[in-house]
Design a protein around this motif. Structure first.
Motif, mmCIF file in Angstrom:
data_model
loop_
_atom_site.group_PDB
_atom_site.id
_atom_site.type_symbol
_atom_site.label_atom_id
_atom_site.label_comp_id
_atom_site.label_asym_id
_atom_site.label_seq_id
_atom_site.Cartn_x
_atom_site.Cartn_y
_atom_site.Cartn_z
ATOM 1 N N THR A 323 0.751 -1.128 -0.107
ATOM 2 C CA THR A 323 0.116 0.603 -0.195
ATOM 3 C C THR A 323 0.916 1.559 0.336
ATOM 4 O OG1 THR A 323 -1.713 -1.652 1.785
ATOM 5 C CG2 THR A 323 -1.652 1.407 1.180
ATOM 6 N N ARG A 324 1.771 1.381 0.986
ATOM 7 C CA ARG A 324 3.066 2.382 0.756
ATOM 8 C C ARG A 324 4.059 2.879 -0.275
ATOM 9 N NH1 ARG A 324 8.608 3.843 4.170
ATOM 10 N NH2 ARG A 324 8.920 2.039 2.911
ATOM 11 N N GLN A 325 3.773 1.476 -1.205
ATOM 12 C CA GLN A 325 4.239 1.386 -2.094
ATOM 13 C C GLN A 325 3.627 2.014 -3.674
ATOM 14 O OE1 GLN A 325 5.549 -1.886 -3.934
ATOM 15 N NE2 GLN A 325 7.841 -0.819 -5.007
ATOM 16 N N LEU A 326 2.221 2.032 -3.649
ATOM 17 C CA LEU A 326 1.870 1.893 -4.289
ATOM 18 C C LEU A 326 1.447 3.899 -4.173
ATOM 19 C CD1 LEU A 326 -0.159 0.835 -6.890
ATOM 20 C CD2 LEU A 326 -1.048 0.912 -5.980
ATOM 21 N N ARG A 327 0.617 3.810 -2.681
ATOM 22 C CA ARG A 327 0.326 5.369 -2.253
ATOM 23 C C ARG A 327 1.366 6.493 -2.927
ATOM 24 N NH1 ARG A 327 -1.694 5.171 3.354
ATOM 25 N NH2 ARG A 327 -3.088 4.139 2.601
ATOM 26 N N ARG A 328 2.872 6.060 -2.080
ATOM 27 C CA ARG A 328 3.523 6.659 -2.697
ATOM 28 C C ARG A 328 3.743 7.172 -4.232
ATOM 29 N NH1 ARG A 328 9.942 4.996 0.779
ATOM 30 N NH2 ARG A 328 9.878 7.168 -1.034
ATOM 31 N N ALA A 329 3.966 6.162 -5.245
ATOM 32 C CA ALA A 329 4.506 6.470 -6.223
ATOM 33 C C ALA A 329 2.607 8.112 -6.785
ATOM 34 C CB ALA A 329 3.894 5.155 -7.179
#
Lengths: 458, 162
Positions: A323-329
């Motif tokens: 989730t964090r990876q997607l949210r950061r992107a």
């Protein structure tokens, strides 16, 4: 009866089988070491360890073992009708009994009848169980497992002397000075168990003759009886010659025959295998069995809980990082869109990108004067054109239009001179094209147009 | 409730938690391709966005000196002084306002002017602060004359302010 192949005291680290048919009672302690089963003679009082299961037996006279047959092909349906069938087979109400059943198995009748399911039922009256426990308590024993002695004899004989292919009826004899315990079967299948007084040898002979003939059926002739002798060797002499004469066959004796039943009870309590049963169930269940079973369940629950915890942590980490990876992107992307568009775009994804592109194009158009402001003076270009025109004779230029992106020069000249002029204008950096008019010869003077595009300056 | 029943409940509870954990794992695994695809799409969009961001930064950098400039010139007076005085040029000034800046578009038309004079005036216009930048020039030769003719000039001036 234990379903499948479970041992009777799964919580126990070791088991102590006590044979009360011997006088005095004999005991065998069994335990696992490095994957192997070990056993050794012991005393009944030795079973004091909290993880030791004490196993005693119910004699065949007090506990009956009977095969039940149901005309069904479904094991689950058979399991449901087994209590009813046992109730019909018992001479007393089922409610007064402790009973267990083996898993149903398919059985094809040899006479070509309908196929059905059979299961072995072991039952004992509650008052007999109570009486047996009281006897054992009086002898200083409080067994965790109350096994069926006939089944114990049978399975231990199969374990120590496996049946040979095509073997006929098998009779396991546990002979004591005052009583004889027998288990009869064929081809590895238990048939029946009996207990007789030593004084009634004739009755024992008659019983065995009937049972062996019933078992033999089409398997083998009665002459092929396999005798297995255990118990007190001194007591064999009283019965062995007569019985072997009545039902001839092959005789074998087990190792340490005196400890055979105790060994059988200990090993059955500790290991997995067929036809296991414990008549100390329900209200008769040993409190330590309950405790130990609960401990086993708690330990398994702890292992499962630990596994679940590890899995949960891994899952949570994976879910969080994904989730964090997607949210950061996504955050980076939306920040970029905001920077390009100049405001927080309410759309997401592709739409946001299209809006950003559109806003940037509009901004580039609106702010094109800023780009122009940084360019060199257009006067330099104009002077360059005027210089080129002045040095080109005889072209006559009627008009010229000069911009940063485009120039256009109109005039009158021969095609050769017009081309020369265009060549001289080349250093100005425009992509030039010449429309030389419609003259018939190269020297004829005709109107011309030189146009040039500079392209878009970013 | 007996001790064994308690243990059974605890065991079942642990089993349920384990099964739930496994189900969560399977769900995560099942959603992984979709998540990866979403991430790939976002990365692809980010790659397309990057040149736009560079361009936006370039535009910002171009504007920065103009944002910092202070003072507003009297465009009308300056244009009059440069082009109109004594030579009958036709002048038209159009002002367009934007957020934070405005643009003056000045069109000057001469019926007849000498190119030398014209060039000198253009140089003076571009030397003003803020400059009047020549963005287009149209010259038409006057019949029978050399070095003079009809001229149309277009200038742009950027000034800070709404």
């Amino acid at each position: 009866m234990s379903k499948g192949m479970e041992c009777l005291a799964p919580w126990a680290g070791e088991a102590c089988g006590v044979d009360t048919t011997a006088t005095p009672p004999v005991a065998v302690r069994a335990w696992h070491r490095r994957g192997h089963l070990r056993y050794a003679p012991a005393t009944p009082e030795a079973a004091v360890s909290p993880d030791t299961a004490v196993a005693c037996g119910m004699v065949p006279g007090a506990a009956m073992a009977v095969w039940l047959t149901a005309p069904l092909v479904s094991p689950s349906k058979t399991v449901r009708v087994l209590p009813t069938l046992l109730d019909m087979a018992l001479p007393f109400p089922l409610e007064e009994c402790i009973s267990t059943f083996s898993p149903p198995e398919c059985r094809l009748p040899e006479d070509g009848g309908e196929p059905g399911m059979t299961a072995l039922a072991v039952a004992a009256r509650k008052q007999d169980v109570e009486r047996r426990l009281a006897e054992l308590a009086a002898a200083g024993m409080d067994p965790h497992v109350l096994d069926h002695e006939g089944l114990a004899l049978w399975t231990q004989a199969l374990r120590e002397l496996p049946p040979e292919p095509g073997e006929g009826p098998r009779v396991v004899m546990m002979v004591r000075p005052t009583s004889v315990l027998t288990a009869v079967g064929a081809g590895g299948r238990f048939h029946s168990a009996h207990r007789s007084a030593m004084a009634d040898i004739a009755g024992l002979e008659r019983t065995l003759r009937i049972q062996v003939h019933a078992v033999a059926g089409a398997h083998a002739l009665p002459e092929m009886v396999k005798w297995i002798w255990a118990g007190d060797p001194d007591a064999w002499a009283a019965v062995r010659p007569r019985l072997e004469a009545a039902l001839p066959g092959v005789s074998s004796s087990v190792e340490a025959p005196d400890l055979f039943l105790a060994r059988a009870l200990a090993i059955r309590a500790l290991t997995r295998g067929p036809l296991r049963c414990n008549l100390r169930t329900g209200t008769f269940t040993h409190p330590q069995s309950v405790r130990q079973t609960a401990h086993v369940l708690y330990r398994r629950a702890a292992v499962l809980g630990g596994l679940a915890g590890v899995l949960l942590v891994i899952n949570a980490f994976c879910a969080y990082s994904a989730t964090r990876q997607l949210r950061r992107a996504e955050t980076w992307f939306m920040g970029g869109v905001r920077q390009v568009a100049g405001y927080a775009v309410p759309a997401r994804g592709e739409n946001a990108l299209l809006i950003a592109e559109r806003e940037l194009a509009a901004r580039m158009t609106a702010e094109s004067p800023f780009a122009t402001a940084y360019r060199a003076s257009l006067l330099d270009t104009l002077n360059g054109i005027l210089t080129a025109v002045a040095t080109s004779e005889p072209p006559h230029v009627h008009s010229l239009r000069v911009g940063f992106d485009r120039i256009a020069i109109r005039g009158v000249a021969s095609r050769t001179d017009a081309a020369t002029l265009m060549h001289r204008l080349a250093p100005l950096g425009y992509a030039l094209s010449l429309d030389p008019g419609t003259g018939t010869t190269a020297d004829e003077t005709v109107p011309f147009v030189i146009e040039g595009n500079a392209g878009r300056w970013p | 409730m007996t001790r064994k029943t308690n243990a059974v409940y605890v065991f079942i509870g642990a089993l349920v938690v384990l099964v739930a954990s496994l189900a969560w794992s399977l769900t995560l695994l099942a959603h992984e391709p979709g998540r990866r695809q979403a991430l790939r799409q976002t990365e692809a969009r980010m790659m397309r966005l990057e040149p736009l961001m560079r361009m936006a930064r370039t535009l910002d950098a171009r504007r920065a000196p103009f944002n910092e400039a202070s003072g507003v010139a009297d465009t009308v007076a300056q244009v009059d002084a440069l082009f109109t005085a004594g030579n009958g040029a036709e002048v038209r000034i159009e002002t367009v306002g934007h957020e934070g800046w405005r643009l003056h578009r000045v069109s000057v038309t001469y019926v007849s002017v000498e190119y030398e004079v014209l060039a000198a005036r253009i140089r003076r216009a571009e030397a003003l602060r803020p400059p009047l930048k020549l963005v287009e020039c149209v010259l038409e030769a006057a019949p029978g004359k050399t070095g003079a003719g009809r001229a149309g000039l277009r200038f742009e001036r950027i000034e800070p302010g709404a």
